[in-house]
Design a protein around this motif. Structure first.
Motif, PDB file in Angstrom:
ATOM      1  N   THR A 217       0.867  -1.168  -0.190  1.00  0.00           N
ATOM      2  CA  THR A 217       0.081  -0.042   0.052  1.00  0.00           C
ATOM      3  C   THR A 217       0.859   1.311  -0.037  1.00  0.00           C
ATOM      4  N   ILE A 218       0.317   2.251  -0.320  1.00  0.00           N
ATOM      5  CA  ILE A 218       0.985   3.653  -0.433  1.00  0.00           C
ATOM      6  C   ILE A 218       0.032   4.552   0.495  1.00  0.00           C
ATOM      7  N   PHE A 219       0.944   5.234   1.367  1.00  0.00           N
ATOM      8  CA  PHE A 219       0.374   6.256   2.421  1.00  0.00           C
ATOM      9  C   PHE A 219       0.434   7.543   1.494  1.00  0.00           C
ATOM     10  N   LYS A 220      -0.788   8.190   1.631  1.00  0.00           N
ATOM     11  CA  LYS A 220      -0.770   9.395   0.786  1.00  0.00           C
ATOM     12  C   LYS A 220      -1.478  10.789   1.570  1.00  0.00           C
TER      13      LYS A 220
ATOM     14  N   ASN B 211      11.140   2.431  -6.202  1.00  0.00           N
ATOM     15  CA  ASN B 211      11.575   1.544  -5.074  1.00  0.00           C
ATOM     16  C   ASN B 211      11.941   0.073  -5.859  1.00  0.00           C
ATOM     17  N   GLY B 212      12.132   0.266  -7.229  1.00  0.00           N
ATOM     18  CA  GLY B 212      12.569  -0.859  -7.830  1.00  0.00           C
ATOM     19  C   GLY B 212      11.592  -1.839  -8.775  1.00  0.00           C
ATOM     20  N   ALA B 213      10.290  -1.408  -9.017  1.00  0.00           N
ATOM     21  CA  ALA B 213       9.425  -2.004  -9.595  1.00  0.00           C
ATOM     22  C   ALA B 213       9.857  -2.107 -11.076  1.00  0.00           C
ATOM     23  N   LYS B 214       9.906  -3.468 -11.785  1.00  0.00           N
ATOM     24  CA  LYS B 214      10.047  -3.361 -13.216  1.00  0.00           C
ATOM     25  C   LYS B 214       9.060  -2.774 -14.022  1.00  0.00           C
ATOM     26  N   ASP B 215       7.691  -3.224 -13.721  1.00  0.00           N
ATOM     27  CA  ASP B 215       6.654  -2.782 -14.623  1.00  0.00           C
ATOM     28  C   ASP B 215       5.509  -2.221 -13.738  1.00  0.00           C
TER      29      ASP B 215
ATOM     30  N   MET C 152       4.291   7.524   0.424  1.00  0.00           N
ATOM     31  CA  MET C 152       5.279   6.683   0.772  1.00  0.00           C
ATOM     32  C   MET C 152       4.938   5.317   0.701  1.00  0.00           C
ATOM     33  N   LEU C 153       5.687   4.464   0.251  1.00  0.00           N
ATOM     34  CA  LEU C 153       5.425   2.971  -0.056  1.00  0.00           C
ATOM     35  C   LEU C 153       5.494   2.306   1.086  1.00  0.00           C
ATOM     36  N   MET C 154       4.739   1.408   1.603  1.00  0.00           N
ATOM     37  CA  MET C 154       4.912   0.319   2.590  1.00  0.00           C
ATOM     38  C   MET C 154       4.412  -1.155   2.045  1.00  0.00           C
ATOM     39  N   GLY C 155       5.732  -1.922   1.796  1.00  0.00           N
ATOM     40  CA  GLY C 155       5.495  -2.960   1.074  1.00  0.00           C
ATOM     41  C   GLY C 155       6.946  -3.040   0.079  1.00  0.00           C
ATOM     42  N   ASP C 156       7.061  -4.479  -0.226  1.00  0.00           N
ATOM     43  CA  ASP C 156       8.173  -4.752  -1.117  1.00  0.00           C
ATOM     44  C   ASP C 156       7.999  -4.790  -2.705  1.00  0.00           C
TER      45      ASP C 156
END
Length: 315
Positions: free
Chosen positions: A198-201, A246-250, A213-217
């Motif tokens: 999830t993303i905190f907004k 944060n490294g996501a490919k797609d 802010m991203l919460m997770g991998d």
């Protein structure tokens, strides 16, 4: 039964009508007087008929949400005065659904106003797709129940057939772009059997993002954002940036309602999305959006036709 469609989204009305015999297609003309007032003419008897009116109340090709709401009220009144037995409104997009609570002093709850207006014209039932907040159902009384149809099965089918074709479940993560989409994200991820994030907004003001802010991998994974709608694309594009950082490919996005208000076209042109998938609950009015390769539309009219059929048959 008779199925009528307003002028907001005739393509969706025709898609639904294809699942029914032609003798159930209502004959109605919606026009404008010289001064802009709406003129509705029902060209057949609706006495003792169960009538369905298909009309999304968001922005359409040439009209505002307010125009589409007023047109809907006038159509309902025409059918009621024509002695229709029941009138059910099929509202693929519920206008003003984001104004569902009093979040500051003297704020209106506009979604409740729309609900009261629908009840005032004696609607018997309302069918909608993916409400922004499920609590909106509570704005309607028992005399006018509301059915909220979920597009999640279409999303899950798309992920399984298109995205997972070349990937494994360990390679994807379902992401909620804000706290309001967390429940939907968890449902989708549990059905597929993959991880969720999830993303905190926080917002500075309406349609303006403060921090994210991203919460997770999501590192080295295919991130799939799931939300109920995409409007100015501010949240979507910012979330895409956060996921890429944060490294996501797609990065894919699945949203039920595609409003695509300005400045969405320019933002999406410059974004790093692999694909954005929306349903056909609203017409895409912007030619720039129609011509973007990353935009894909899925047809959800069958779900609507089944809801109508089961209302009539009592299933």
């Amino acid at each position: 039964m008779k199925i009528f469609g307003g002028s907001a989204h005739p393509e969706f009305t025709q898609a639904v009508k294809k699942y029914f015999p032609k003798d159930t297609w209502g004959d109605m003309v919606v026009d404008r007087f010289a001064d802009g007032e709406i003129n509705v003419v029902i060209n057949e008897s609706v006495r003792k008929e169960t009538c369905f009116v298909i009309q999304p109340t968001g922005p359409s090709l040439n009209q505002s949400p307010n125009d589409n709401l007023m047109e809907l009220f006038i159509i309902i009144d025409a059918l009621k005065r024509g002695s229709a037995k029941r009138v059910t409104v099929v509202m693929p997009y519920f206008g003003y659904e984001r104004q569902d609570r009093k979040d500051y002093s003297r704020a209106p709850i506009s979604a409740s106003v729309v609900a009261r207006c629908l009840e005032a014209v004696n609607v018997d039932r309302v069918i909608v797709y993916d409400l922004h907040a499920g609590q909106i159902q509570g704005f309607f009384s028992n005399k006018c129940p509301l059915d909220n149809l979920y597009v999640e099965p279409y999303f899950i089918k798309y992920i399984e057939n298109k995205i997972l074709k070349d990937l494994t479940k360990e390679d994807i993560v379902i992401v909620a772009p804000d706290e309001g989409a967390v429940k939907q994200t968890v449902r989708v991820s549990s059905r597929i059997g993959c991880s969720a994030a999830t993303i905190f907004k926080s917002r500075n003001k309406a349609n303006s993002i403060g921090t994210m802010m991203l919460m997770g991998d999501v590192k080295d994974k295919c991130a799939i954002l799931v939300d109920d709608l995409i409007d100015t694309a501010g949240t979507a594009c910012k979330a895409c940036e956060v996921l890429k950082e944060n490294g996501a490919k797609d990065v894919y996005m699945l949203a039920c309602h595609g409003l695509f208000s300005e400045p969405a076209p320019q933002r999406l042109k410059e974004s790093k999305f692999t694909k954005i998938i929306v349903s056909n609950t609203l017409p895409i009015k912007n030619d720039e959006i129609k011509n973007l390769d990353i935009i894909e539309t899925i047809d959800v009219s069958w779900l609507c036709s089944e809801a109508i059929r089961r209302q009539v048959e009592g299933k």
